[in-house]
Design a protein around this motif. Sequence first.
Motif, short mmCIF file in Angstrom:
data_model
loop_
_atom_site.label_atom_id
_atom_site.label_comp_id
_atom_site.label_asym_id
_atom_site.label_seq_id
_atom_site.Cartn_x
_atom_site.Cartn_y
_atom_site.Cartn_z
N ASN B 105 67.72 95.17 66.72
CA ASN B 105 68.95 95.72 67.29
C ASN B 105 69.26 95.15 68.66
OD1 ASN B 105 71.22 97.18 67.79
ND2 ASN B 105 70.33 99.17 67.34
N LEU B 106 69.69 93.91 68.66
CA LEU B 106 69.98 93.23 69.92
C LEU B 106 71.12 93.90 70.67
CD1 LEU B 106 69.53 90.93 71.88
CD2 LEU B 106 70.89 89.44 70.41
N ALA B 107 72.13 94.33 69.94
CA ALA B 107 73.29 94.96 70.60
C ALA B 107 72.84 96.16 71.42
CB ALA B 107 74.32 95.38 69.56
N ALA B 108 71.95 96.95 70.87
CA ALA B 108 71.47 98.13 71.61
C ALA B 108 70.64 97.71 72.80
CB ALA B 108 70.65 99.02 70.68
N ASN B 109 69.78 96.74 72.61
CA ASN B 109 68.93 96.29 73.71
C ASN B 109 69.73 95.71 74.86
OD1 ASN B 109 65.70 96.10 73.12
ND2 ASN B 109 66.92 96.23 71.24
N LEU B 110 70.85 95.10 74.54
CA LEU B 110 71.66 94.49 75.59
C LEU B 110 72.36 95.53 76.46
CD1 LEU B 110 73.18 91.47 73.66
CD2 LEU B 110 71.63 91.36 75.60
N ARG B 111 72.40 96.78 75.98
CA ARG B 111 73.06 97.82 76.77
C ARG B 111 72.44 97.94 78.16
NH1 ARG B 111 72.80 101.79 72.25
NH2 ARG B 111 71.37 102.95 73.54
N ALA B 112 71.14 97.75 78.21
CA ALA B 112 70.43 97.97 79.47
C ALA B 112 70.41 96.72 80.34
CB ALA B 112 69.01 98.40 79.18
N ALA B 113 70.85 95.62 79.81
CA ALA B 113 70.57 94.35 80.47
C ALA B 113 71.73 93.87 81.33
CB ALA B 113 70.25 93.29 79.41
N ALA B 114 71.35 93.27 82.46
CA ALA B 114 72.33 92.57 83.27
C ALA B 114 72.49 91.15 82.75
CB ALA B 114 71.89 92.54 84.72
N ALA B 115 71.44 90.64 82.14
CA ALA B 115 71.49 89.27 81.63
C ALA B 115 70.54 89.14 80.45
CB ALA B 115 71.09 88.28 82.73
N PHE B 116 70.79 88.14 79.66
CA PHE B 116 69.96 87.87 78.48
C PHE B 116 69.42 86.45 78.62
CE2 PHE B 116 69.96 87.14 73.62
CZ PHE B 116 68.69 87.67 73.51
N VAL B 117 68.12 86.31 78.45
CA VAL B 117 67.48 85.00 78.60
C VAL B 117 66.83 84.62 77.28
CG1 VAL B 117 65.70 83.71 79.80
CG2 VAL B 117 67.06 85.38 81.05
N VAL B 118 67.20 83.47 76.80
CA VAL B 118 66.64 82.97 75.54
C VAL B 118 65.98 81.63 75.81
CG1 VAL B 118 67.12 82.32 73.17
CG2 VAL B 118 68.50 84.09 74.27
#
Lengths: 291, 868
Positions: B105-118
């Motif tokens: 559930n990436l969409a949910a995890n991104l709720r808390a994030a200021a940025a996403f690093v891959v």
Amino acid sequence: MVPERGLSDSPLRLILAFLLIILTPLAIGLYAAPRLIPKPQVGVIRLYYEIYDLSAAELKAQLAYARNDPAIKAVVIVINSPGGTANDSEELYLDILNTRQQMPIVSSIDFMAASGAYYIAAATDEIYAKPGSAIGSIGVITSLPDSVFIEEDVLTTGPYKAFGGTRDSFSRQAETLKEVFINAVAVGRGDRLTGSFEQLTRAEIYDGVTAQELGLIDGMISTQAAFDRAAELAGLNNYDIVELYPLTFLNEDETAATLYQPPSINLERLWAMPVDLAPGMYYRYLELSGQ
Amino acid sequence: MRRASIFLLIFVLLLVGPALFRYFTFYQLGAAPDRGEIPVYDPAVVVVPEATPPSTAFVDEPTMGKGQILLDVGHGNAFSLDELAYFHGRLAARGFEFAYYEGDNLAANLRAAAAFVVIAPLETFTAQEVTAVKTFVAQGGRLLIVGDPTRFNVEIVDSFFDLSYVIEDDQIPLNSLAAAFDLTFNGDYLYNQTENEGNFRNILIKGNGLGESPFTESVSELVFYGSHSIDMGSSATAVLRGDDNTWSSATDRPGGLTLAASSQDGRVLALGDLHFLTEPYYTSYDNGRFIAHIANFLTASDGRVYSLLDFPYFYDTAVNLNYVGLSQLSPFIFEQTVALQQGFRAAGYELNLTAVGTLEEDSLWVGLYNQADESLVELLASHDITFTIDPPILTNAEQNTLEAPEGTKAIATATAVAEQAQSDVRLIHTPLGDVPMSGTGLFLLNQANGRNQLIVLAASSDGLLKQIGFLLEMIPFNTSYEEAGCLVQNNLALCPTNITDEAVEAELIISESISNTSSIESEDEEEADGTDNEEVVEVDLDAISQGRINLGDSVEAELAAGESHMWILDEGTAVVDIVVEATEDVDAILELYDSDFNLVDLSDSSFSGGAESLLGIELDPGDYFIVVRDYYEDGGTYTLTVTETDESTSNTSGSIEHIFLFVDDTGEPLGEGINSADRFLELLSDQYEVTVWVSSIDGTFDSLDEAFLNDIDLLIWDTGDYIAESTENDILMYTYLLSGGKLLLTGSAPLMFVGADLTELVDIQLTGDDLFLLDGLESEQSFLLDDTYQVYEIDNLIVNEGQEDQVTPFLINGPESNGTGLLRGIAILDPALESQVIVLSLPFVALPEALQASLLSNMLSWFEATSY
């Protein structure tokens, strides 16, 4: 009156004179000639598979044999090798240059003279190959050390005593050996080398045709022709080809050595990835990609 | 002579002839081909490559913020966290920490994030994941995607005869994500044999290779240690470019190669190399400065725009929790508050209970529609949300102020209640349309002046509990508004409570148990005339009245499926045993409520067919309500018996014999890490049986057997100068309180006030006139402490309106301390639970020694004297 025949006219005297003047020197000449003028030989040294301490020692022993045997007037090194350790390759390079002071040495590449094997070939008078030979891979391959650490119960007196150096210093050393390699090729090949520094240090494997264009080899001829060329360089009209391995290591006579059958090349082994390669610098071709 | 010469010549010729013959046979006549000079080889002439120059002096000067950076570890990413230590440090220096996405559930995890690093994924992103990231970036989220040609997939090929492997270095799974942002990583590595950093693959980037961007500010030269090239679409721009001697292994052509690029108006950054982020390569040239720029990019305060969907991560600071319109706190509120505090703490926020909500702070307002006060109504109106509650729903307090006709105990028939309900109007008017309050939870995020207020309203206590439960599930990404079936638009969500026929309650139930509201049909119903004059008494018990039961009675009744029974007991002062014996198909629950519908006691200890009993219950004059339920709601037969007894088994009897001293020393110490255990033992062990339990040695409080708490008469919870940490400990302690326990809570930063501000305490002052607490002491007498103590600044929030008579202050901050007059010691009586609590919010041992013995003695007297 029958004149008295002198001793000089006696048959016995004639026989003795014939023996003294004709047969004796002829017999002595025939006996001494092979010893004074032995039939010249072209020694064959085979560099098969990897260059490492044992194979390098065998090659050096055969070169020494050639230098010490007055009948051997030239050497042909038949090469089927992907190279090997940097140190052993450099040792052989210098030993060949030394042997060249006494006799011409020609390289004949069958399937492959890559990296350290070409490094060795570059020390010879001339290099011949086949159009389909794999030639080149001028460069260094090494593994970088892991991160350094210290142990509670192991004391060293320098920060890199237990590791040899930093990853960066290993990288620099590899670059230095690359320079050593290309310099050795340039020295060995001289003006015949036409490929640029950038081109040659790409460490590509070339076919015989391309290698000749770049000046890495002198021509594409058979191994027998390479023997002939070595003999020619040695000024020989009539010569024997002898395998130096049985002469050096099997204590066989020259006749047996002439009849010696070298092992055939196992291509799978020739191209195989090395197993349990020890840390260090290598002039070796490794086909990392693919299977 | 001549003959002799001839003979000699022949002799010689015959002697050397064979040798000459051999020579001329074997060797060529004339000179051999010219071999040239034997070359002389001297390796010392080789030019040794230059060592890496010292890195440019760079001192990172980060700006502190707060937030999470979501790091992808869910796609077989080919890196280790150790490699990112320096990069992580730069982010941490900016107040940001990594959270890890493991593939669910990436969409949910991104709720808390200021940025996403891959970084270097070896598995492709799904279409749903790509959509989630695109949405995230569209909301201002920052995306960093890092490829690396040394991080490739190795596929093991297990054929019949052979086990081999294939290195898939030309497959870039990262492109499944990067392509959505106009970027493509090529399956190559770059090299430069003309000018490099020690190796052909170490690419120097300088001069025109540094594109104009915030990433290259004050950067003069960088080095990438093995890099992919990146193809860009029209919306992307190059950040780093290779020079004309930089080649790509894929095309074996030089020039025009990009090593780093950005897109989406600078919200996406793609890098072709990972190594420059790692040790020791971050020290080379200006790599450290470049990394700092990347860290600034990921942690930019103007980045992410949060919405209602991102609960609770739209908050910036500590959050105030306010129960709308609630005048009295209770253990029920404690439970919810603690649960919310734990949830918020897990998300990195402190949640502090406050009496009054304000728009000046980040806050969470929860309550019932009917309890929305004027300021909340005004705020809702600014979002075009209004309520219609007609006729008005009166709270108990409001009802009590009404003059009921004498002699009418205000009972309505079920029919009348139903008719009344049908004529009631309870609507929420929203921009999305009108919706009934019943069955609907409302979530509204108000964002103004950089502050965020989330308003959560429901029709009933049950409904509110469900909405709070939903919020708690949101924090660990276990659910979303979408999954909960909510209608969401513009920071407003209307969610189903899934409560059938949910009543619109007047006020929040503050007792322990929450149930649906129903009306009681009493035996007086027969006396009612069924007119409109009948008054409805709403009782917060979901049970059907079965009439009265008297002492000595034993009644048998049949529970229908889904039904609960209520019996009224009114026997004046007495000590009673109440026993329910059920048939095999009933798992009975026995509850006893007082006249204010506060739970007195509960029994649910047996399984189906077992008996439930409440023994030794002390009754005061007035109505009591006995409720019998079936846990499985299948229904069945039971027998209820009420008998009088002389023995009270309440564990709230006044005398104290067994004291349990719990020393909570596992938190972070504010000072030297002290506790008061030794002093307590010294003062108490002569008179009382004292059991000491030290959390760092014996385990946490929740590791205790709950039954054990029934055997103790006083719990002393000593946190010394450690900061108490809320854990499951809280639940067990509240369970203890719910059973009418006595609690002395002492410490600099005690439980219940977790998250409060710290202040310095140098003296204390006695206050009040309580006969027991100040026995032998003089009010307003000040005592200087032996040291300065960091303690929580306990304001008056725990003394809410209507609760004043339950709280007795006896110690306050002294005149030399900060916050003079603020509460430092209070005694609380909870009549609903019959529990007693003394909070001494400083380490007991910090008190002057002369005061310790007398105050402790007084507190014990208070516990015994005021015991229920």
